[in-house]
Design an enzyme around this catalytic site. Structure first.
Site, PDB file in Angstrom:
ATOM      1  N   SER A  11       0.802  -1.227   0.000  1.00 29.87           N
ATOM      2  CA  SER A  11       0.000   0.000   0.000  1.00 29.87           C
ATOM      3  C   SER A  11       0.833   1.275   0.000  1.00 29.87           C
ATOM      4  O   SER A  11       0.298   2.353  -0.235  1.00 29.87           O
ATOM      5  CB  SER A  11      -0.927   0.015   1.216  1.00 29.87           C
ATOM      6  N   HIS A  40      -0.108   4.700   7.243  1.00 29.14           N
ATOM      7  CA  HIS A  40       0.577   5.306   6.095  1.00 29.14           C
ATOM      8  C   HIS A  40       1.008   6.746   6.325  1.00 29.14           C
ATOM      9  O   HIS A  40       0.295   7.509   6.965  1.00 29.14           O
ATOM     10  CB  HIS A  40      -0.343   5.248   4.866  1.00 29.14           C
ATOM     11  N   ASP A  44      -2.843   8.071   8.011  1.00 31.36           N
ATOM     12  CA  ASP A  44      -3.809   7.224   8.712  1.00 31.36           C
ATOM     13  C   ASP A  44      -3.050   6.304   9.664  1.00 31.36           C
ATOM     14  O   ASP A  44      -1.901   6.578  10.009  1.00 31.36           O
ATOM     15  CB  ASP A  44      -4.702   6.468   7.713  1.00 31.36           C
TER      16      ASP A  44
END
Ligand SMILES: *[C@@H]1O[C@H](CO)[C@@H](O)[C@H](O)[C@H]1NC(C)=O
Ligand SMILES: *[C@@H]1O[C@H](CO)[C@@H](O)[C@H](O)[C@H]1NC(C)=O
Ligand SMILES: *[C@@H]1O[C@H](CO)[C@@H](O)[C@H](O)[C@H]1NC(C)=O
Ligand SMILES: *[C@@H]1O[C@H](CO)[C@@H](O)[C@H](O)[C@H]1NC(C)=O
Ligand SMILES: *[C@@H]1O[C@H](CO)[C@@H](O)[C@H](O)[C@H]1NC(C)=O
Ligand SMILES: *[C@@H]1O[C@H](CO)[C@@H](O)[C@H](O)[C@H]1NC(C)=O
Length: 372
Positions: A38, A339, A336
């Site tokens: 991600s 990340h 978040d």
């Protein structure tokens, strides 16, 4: 430490130079091919029906600072590392997600770049493909797709001059520290050796398909993510924390893995003719950011809590449209629970691309790598 001060001034100067030249010239190389998790996924997971919502990022507040405020599947408020590095290479942003491309367009995209990354994936096929995300695209599948396309439509010369960007390993470590019943706990040294063995296999496969230039991002101090701080500071089950207040066990795994990846890459470049690489020491980079939270080009005042999310560390409730959203994204290190913000990613990408101090990228930076 006068020499350290000199290094800082130099780094800051590099930022300015690279910023000034961005977006004014032809791309520095034909194509970028992106693999990993991600940190660099630009929307592949949007196309996986069985992938859990928490492993997708195609809804607000993701993308709040992306052009058009569009949630695209990037796990960021704006751009991610694939975008920020691509921009320094004079592309507009990351190449598009593999799963968004029609069969007809794959042939042409093989000459400009494709992003195969999938949030939640790791070096092990099981990572993400189980209790956390249900279904993701494993590294084995990502590399397999590239090999198939290279066989069908690849131009060997073009692929050898292109950049392979890999950012993986993070989720293997997260799953190890987050699940007490993970088999990594039987012998964590063997677990880390297994990760490096997988990494070696993927790099050899990519090389076998014609790739020669590798930009490799090592897992950072994962214990400093808001999600890991939350675990470590759980009042019912507090864990050991390090000097930064981070989950010590997670950071310990990151610190042990880095030198193993570094020596694996060095060995590979001796074994595979014409292979070159630029390895980012993400651990050094984060330590340096903790030591230098403000410079003339940035200003991080919130280092431990997520911008988007609720509860302790902004990590108890994940980021979605109902979650609290901080006003100033440029002063947060974390977007978040897992990340970094676009702002933090931008600093990292500039160091990957242009650092000449020898502190953060080894043995050469990405700019030198693409110019070889
Ligand atoms: C695209 O190609 C794959 C394999 O090469 C094939 O399985 C698939 O059916 C094709 N899709 C379309 C829409 O043609
Ligand atoms: C992901 O989906 C599985 C079921 O496939 C579920 O057991 C699990 O709790 C979900 N995880 C999250 C974080 O939503
Ligand atoms: C873990 O594995 C390593 C490498 O095989 C071995 O040297 C070490 O003794 C093992 N540790 C334990 C506690 O079994
Ligand atoms: C590039 O790789 C070759 C071996 O594949 C090596 O001899 C050479 O020193 C490398 N160049 C740099 C700048 O690291
Ligand atoms: C950060 O600061 C600590 C304490 O002064 C120092 O030991 C460490 O080497 C520094 N690390 C980096 C990467 O700047
Ligand atoms: C950094 O943020 C602080 C607090 O908001 C502010 O006082 C300072 O002027 C800012 N510095 C820079 C370089 O932006």
């Amino acid at each position: 430490m006068a020499s350290w001060g000199g290094a800082l001034v130099f780094v800051v100067l590099c930022f300015t130079v690279e910023l000034a030249t961005q977006g004014t010239a032809e791309p520095l190389l034909p194509a970028v091919f992106v693999f990993g998790d991600s940190m660099v996924d630009v929307g592949n997971n949007n196309f996986i029906e069985k992938c859990n919502i928490s492993c997708k990022a195609n809804y607000p507040h993701f993308g709040v600072d992306y052009p058009g405020h569009a949630p695209t599947g990037r796990f960021s408020n704006g751009y991610n590392m694939a975008d920020r590095l691509a921009q320094l290479l004079q592309f507009d942003e990351s190449p598009p997600p593999f799963l968004s491309l029609s069969n007809a367009s794959l042939a042409t995209r093989m000459s400009t770049g494709i992003n195969f990354a999938s949030g939640g994936s790791g070096l092990l096929d099981a990572t993400g493909n189980g209790r956390v995300c249900t279904q993701v695209i494993s590294l084995t599948e990502q590399v397999g797709s590239f090999k198939k396309l290279a066989r069908m439509w690849g131009h060997a010369d073009l692929i050898s001059r292109s950049l392979i960007l890999i950012n993986t390993g993070n989720n293997d470590l997260f799953e190890c520290t987050d699940f007490p019943d993970h088999n990594c706990h039987r012998n964590d040294t063997e677990f880390l050796q297994g990760l490096v063995a997988s990494y070696t296999r993927f790099l050899k496969d990519l090389y076998g398909a014609g790739a020669k230039k590798f930009s490799v991002v090592s897992p950072s101090l994962l214990g400093c993510c808001p999600s890991q701080r939350l675990i470590a500071h759980d009042p019912k089950n507090p864990r050991d924390v390090d000097e930064h207040g981070c989950f010590a066990a997670a950071n310990d795994l990151s610190r042990r893995l880095y030198p193993m990846i570094a020596s694996m890459l060095q060995d590979l470049s001796l074994e595979l003719p014409g292979m070159n690489y630029s390895l980012v020491d993400s651990i050094k980079m984060v330590e340096w950011l903790f030591n230098n939270t403000a410079t003339p080009s940035y200003n991080f005042t919130v280092l431990d809590s997520a911008c988007c999310g609720g509860g302790p560390f902004g990590a108890y409730y994940g980021c979605d449209s109902s979650a609290p959203l901080c006003r100033d994204r440029s002063n947060h290190l974390f977007w978040d629970d897992y990340h970094p913000t676009d702002a933090a990613t931008g600093v990292a990408a500039k160091l990957m691309f242009g650092d000449t101090t020898g502190l953060f990228v080894h043995p050469i930076n990405v700019k030198q790598l693409v110019q070889l």
